[in-house]
Design an enzyme around this catalytic site. Structure first.
Site, PDB file in Angstrom:
ATOM      1  N   ASN A 205       0.737  -1.057  -0.013  1.00 28.46           N
ATOM      2  CA  ASN A 205       0.151  -0.055  -0.105  1.00 28.46           C
ATOM      3  C   ASN A 205       0.847   1.334  -0.072  1.00 28.46           C
ATOM      4  OD1 ASN A 205       0.490   1.152   2.841  1.00 28.46           O
ATOM      5  ND2 ASN A 205      -0.324  -1.134   3.296  1.00 28.46           N
ATOM      6  N   ASP A 274      -4.452  -6.069   5.291  1.00 24.72           N
ATOM      7  CA  ASP A 274      -5.243  -6.667   6.069  1.00 24.72           C
ATOM      8  C   ASP A 274      -5.424  -8.214   5.684  1.00 24.72           C
ATOM      9  OD1 ASP A 274      -6.333  -5.049   7.770  1.00 24.72           O
ATOM     10  OD2 ASP A 274      -7.435  -3.696   6.330  1.00 24.72           O
ATOM     11  N   LYS A 284       9.139 -17.342  -9.507  1.00 23.56           N
ATOM     12  CA  LYS A 284       8.321 -16.225 -10.380  1.00 23.56           C
ATOM     13  C   LYS A 284       7.238 -16.980 -10.862  1.00 23.56           C
ATOM     14  CE  LYS A 284       8.785 -12.571 -13.500  1.00 23.56           C
ATOM     15  NZ  LYS A 284       9.392 -12.384 -14.762  1.00 23.56           N
ATOM     16  N   PHE A 322      -4.559   3.244  14.690  1.00 23.73           N
ATOM     17  CA  PHE A 322      -4.940   4.209  13.779  1.00 23.73           C
ATOM     18  C   PHE A 322      -6.226   3.903  12.940  1.00 23.73           C
ATOM     19  CE2 PHE A 322      -2.066   8.023  13.183  1.00 23.73           C
ATOM     20  CZ  PHE A 322      -1.351   7.490  14.212  1.00 23.73           C
ATOM     21  N   LYS A 336     -14.060   0.958  16.037  1.00 23.37           N
ATOM     22  CA  LYS A 336     -12.760   0.079  16.035  1.00 23.37           C
ATOM     23  C   LYS A 336     -12.149   0.338  17.352  1.00 23.37           C
ATOM     24  CE  LYS A 336     -11.503   0.301  11.432  1.00 23.37           C
ATOM     25  NZ  LYS A 336     -10.989   1.032  10.378  1.00 23.37           N
ATOM     26  N   LYS A 340     -11.070  -3.118  19.065  1.00 19.96           N
ATOM     27  CA  LYS A 340      -9.987  -3.675  19.457  1.00 19.96           C
ATOM     28  C   LYS A 340      -9.484  -3.333  20.744  1.00 19.96           C
ATOM     29  CE  LYS A 340      -8.840  -3.174  14.460  1.00 19.96           C
ATOM     30  NZ  LYS A 340      -7.799  -3.527  13.517  1.00 19.96           N
TER      31      LYS A 340
HETATM   32  N1  CTP Z   1      -3.878  -2.979  12.345  1.00 19.78           N
HETATM   33  C1  CTP Z   1      -3.054  -4.198  12.973  1.00 19.78           C
HETATM   34  N2  CTP Z   1      -3.011  -5.366  12.210  1.00 19.78           N
HETATM   35  C2  CTP Z   1      -3.718  -5.503  11.103  1.00 19.78           C
HETATM   36  C3  CTP Z   1      -4.338  -4.519  10.629  1.00 19.78           C
HETATM   37  C4  CTP Z   1      -4.387  -3.129  11.117  1.00 19.78           C
HETATM   38  O1  CTP Z   1      -2.641  -3.930  13.933  1.00 19.78           O
HETATM   39  N3  CTP Z   1      -3.476  -6.694  10.464  1.00 19.78           N
HETATM   40  C5  CTP Z   1      -3.892  -1.771  12.965  1.00 19.78           C
HETATM   41  C6  CTP Z   1      -3.338  -0.466  12.295  1.00 19.78           C
HETATM   42  O2  CTP Z   1      -1.725  -0.328  12.588  1.00 19.78           O
HETATM   43  C7  CTP Z   1      -4.035   0.648  12.914  1.00 19.78           C
HETATM   44  C8  CTP Z   1      -5.430  -0.036  12.962  1.00 19.78           C
HETATM   45  O3  CTP Z   1      -5.101  -1.585  13.368  1.00 19.78           O
HETATM   46  O4  CTP Z   1      -3.738   0.922  14.077  1.00 19.78           O
HETATM   47  C9  CTP Z   1      -6.263  -0.171  11.732  1.00 19.78           C
HETATM   48  O5  CTP Z   1      -7.250  -1.004  11.937  1.00 19.78           O
HETATM   49  P1  CTP Z   1      -8.138  -1.688  10.541  1.00 19.78           P
HETATM   50  O6  CTP Z   1      -9.139  -2.530  11.299  1.00 19.78           O
HETATM   51  O7  CTP Z   1      -6.756  -2.043   9.750  1.00 19.78           O
HETATM   52  O8  CTP Z   1      -8.545  -0.359  10.153  1.00 19.78           O
HETATM   53  P2  CTP Z   1      -8.434   0.297   8.630  1.00 19.78           P
HETATM   54  O9  CTP Z   1      -6.986   0.209   8.238  1.00 19.78           O
HETATM   55  O10 CTP Z   1      -8.747   1.513   8.853  1.00 19.78           O
HETATM   56  O11 CTP Z   1      -9.160  -0.664   7.546  1.00 19.78           O
HETATM   57  P3  CTP Z   1     -10.991  -1.542   7.644  1.00 19.78           P
HETATM   58  O12 CTP Z   1     -11.798  -0.060   8.070  1.00 19.78           O
HETATM   59  O13 CTP Z   1     -10.984  -1.986   6.567  1.00 19.78           O
HETATM   60  O14 CTP Z   1     -10.823  -2.532   8.997  1.00 19.78           O
END
Ligand code: CTP
Length: 404
Positions: A205, A274, A284, A322, A336, A340
């Site tokens: 990304n 994700d 490859k 974040f 979130k 979490k």
């Molecule tokens: N994060 C993490 N482990 C992952 C994905 C995200 O620790 N596999 C953390 C990121 O570092 C960030 C937060 O979780 O602090 C973001 O949460 P996430 O659920 O991934 O939210 P978004 O990236 O905003 O995406 P979505 O809305 O699709 O869940």
């Protein structure tokens, strides 16, 4: 403590004499390092009489090189303070030019660096100077802001060297930071993760790591003991105690979970993928049909795992996550935070072009136990500072980790 006082060629050089005196009054040992131009403003003898030490004025002076003095001094000083710092020395520091003792000392030392710029207002606001200041700030260099007032060149404005007492107080604050982050162990994740498809391709990304690096630099400034876990980025990392380079979400998870119990704070600013390819091809993948299907599998949720562990054990670092959103910012980010079990969620609207990925500015909303606070669009360094203000106020209520 031993302080190297760098004096460069500005009219404010005479004030450095008072700075040396002030530092000594507070019990510090001072060794003056003057650039060639500085010696035209103030005589080295003045500093020698005050510091009672030989003043360093030249890199290649006979007698000064027997024990490679800039290296010997670099490893013994507790602080490199430069007052006044001209536009020229700032440019050298920012670009790694080492053509005299002071600029070489800057590169050779790992001690904190505090710089008090002094120059004409027009020079101070020049883009070249501003960029150099930003580069240095991103590397963890601290500044004593120049004051406003009458300048020797007749202009009135910003650029005058800060008053000696202010410079001395700033040096004391660096040597003995007072805030709640002082001595606390802080882990920061930054940058993207790359999930390999085969030996040459990956899913990634656009995260640059700027926000996480700015947080690590600011935590350093506040006296924290910082561990930075960084995904693949081209940015230069601040001079933290431990830098762990990782590539994938799995590697980042292992690096974070393995260290989490020793931390007081974990700030997860990385844009972790994700999903990752369910399988990584050993060779490859050759070109084949018109379309191909890549099967992706969920990666471990690092923040989620930290939150759950803390909930079940009752211990663990303060957690900051974040959230990148394109709509319903506050509602989604608050959800979130609950899901979490994080203490703070920093939400950014990634649909804005001036905030979020790959730019120097950010506009975030910080969501904590007492609700949401929207911060204005500002540099990532200032956003980092605002986030750490919130972290500090939550931290003051918790005891520090044993041994930190
Ligand atoms: N994060 C993490 N482990 C992952 C994905 C995200 O620790 N596999 C953390 C990121 O570092 C960030 C937060 O979780 O602090 C973001 O949460 P996430 O659920 O991934 O939210 P978004 O990236 O905003 O995406 P979505 O809305 O699709 O869940």
């Amino acid at each position: 403590m031993l302080i190297a006082l760098g004096v460069t060629g500005g009219v404010g050089a005479y004030k450095a004499v008072e700075v040396a005196r002030g530092l000594q009054k507070r019990g510090h040992d001072v060794i003056a390092v003057m650039t060639a131009t500085a010696t035209r403003f103030v005589g080295p003898l003045t500093f020698e009489a005050i510091t009672r030490r030989r003043v360093i004025t030249d890199q290649f002076e006979p007698g000064a090189n027997a024990d490679i003095e800039h290296i010997a001094l670099a490893s013994t000083i507790d602080l490199l303070l430069v007052a006044p710092a001209t536009a020229n020395i700032l440019a050298k520091f920012a670009n790694g030019i080492a053509d005299d003792f002071l600029s070489t000392l800057f590169i050779a030392t790992r001690a904190p660096v505090l710089v008090a710029p002094s120059m004409n207002t027009q020079m101070f606001s020049h883009e070249a100077v501003r960029r150099n200041l930003e580069t240095l700030a991103a590397r963890g260099v601290r500044f004593v802001e120049p004051g406003e007032g009458y300048l020797a060149c007749g202009w009135i404005g910003k650029g005058r060297l800060a008053e000696p007492e202010e410079v001395v107080a700033a040096a004391e604050a660096v040597l003995r930071p007072e805030g709640p982050l002082r001595g606390r162990r802080v882990l920061v994740t930054a940058g993207p993760t790359f999930e390999d498809v085969d030996p040459v391709r990956y899913v990634g990304n656009r995260s640059s790591g700027r926000m996480g690096f700015a947080i690590a630099a600011e935590a350093l400034r506040r006296g924290a003991d910082v561990t930075l876990v960084a995904g693949p980025t081209t940015l230069e990392a601040p001079a933290v105690r431990e830098l762990v380079r990782v590539r994938s979400a799995r590697e980042m998870r292992d690096a974070v979970i393995g260290r989490a119990d020793a931390m007081d704070v974990a700030i997860l600013a990385a844009a972790v993928a994700d999903y990752a390819p369910a399988e990584r091809a050993a060779q490859k993948m050759p070109k084949g049909d018109d379309t191909i299907t890549l099967v992706l599998k969920k990666t471990p949720d690092i923040l989620g795992e930290l939150g759950t562990r803390r909930l079940s054990s009752g211990r663990g670092p303060l957690l900051v996550g974040f959230a990148a959103e394109t709509e319903d910012l506050v509602a989604r980010a608050s959800a979130k935070r609950e899901k979490k079990h994080a203490d703070l969620i920093v939400a950014n609207d990634v649909s804005r072009v001036d905030a979020g990925f790959d730019v120097d500015t950010n506009a975030v909303t910080v969501i904590g136990p007492e609700g949401a606070q929207a911060l204005p669009l500002q540099t990532k360094a200032r956003v980092a500072s605002a986030i750490l203000d919130r972290v500090e106020s939550l931290l003051s209520a918790r005891p520090a980790k044993a041994g930190s």
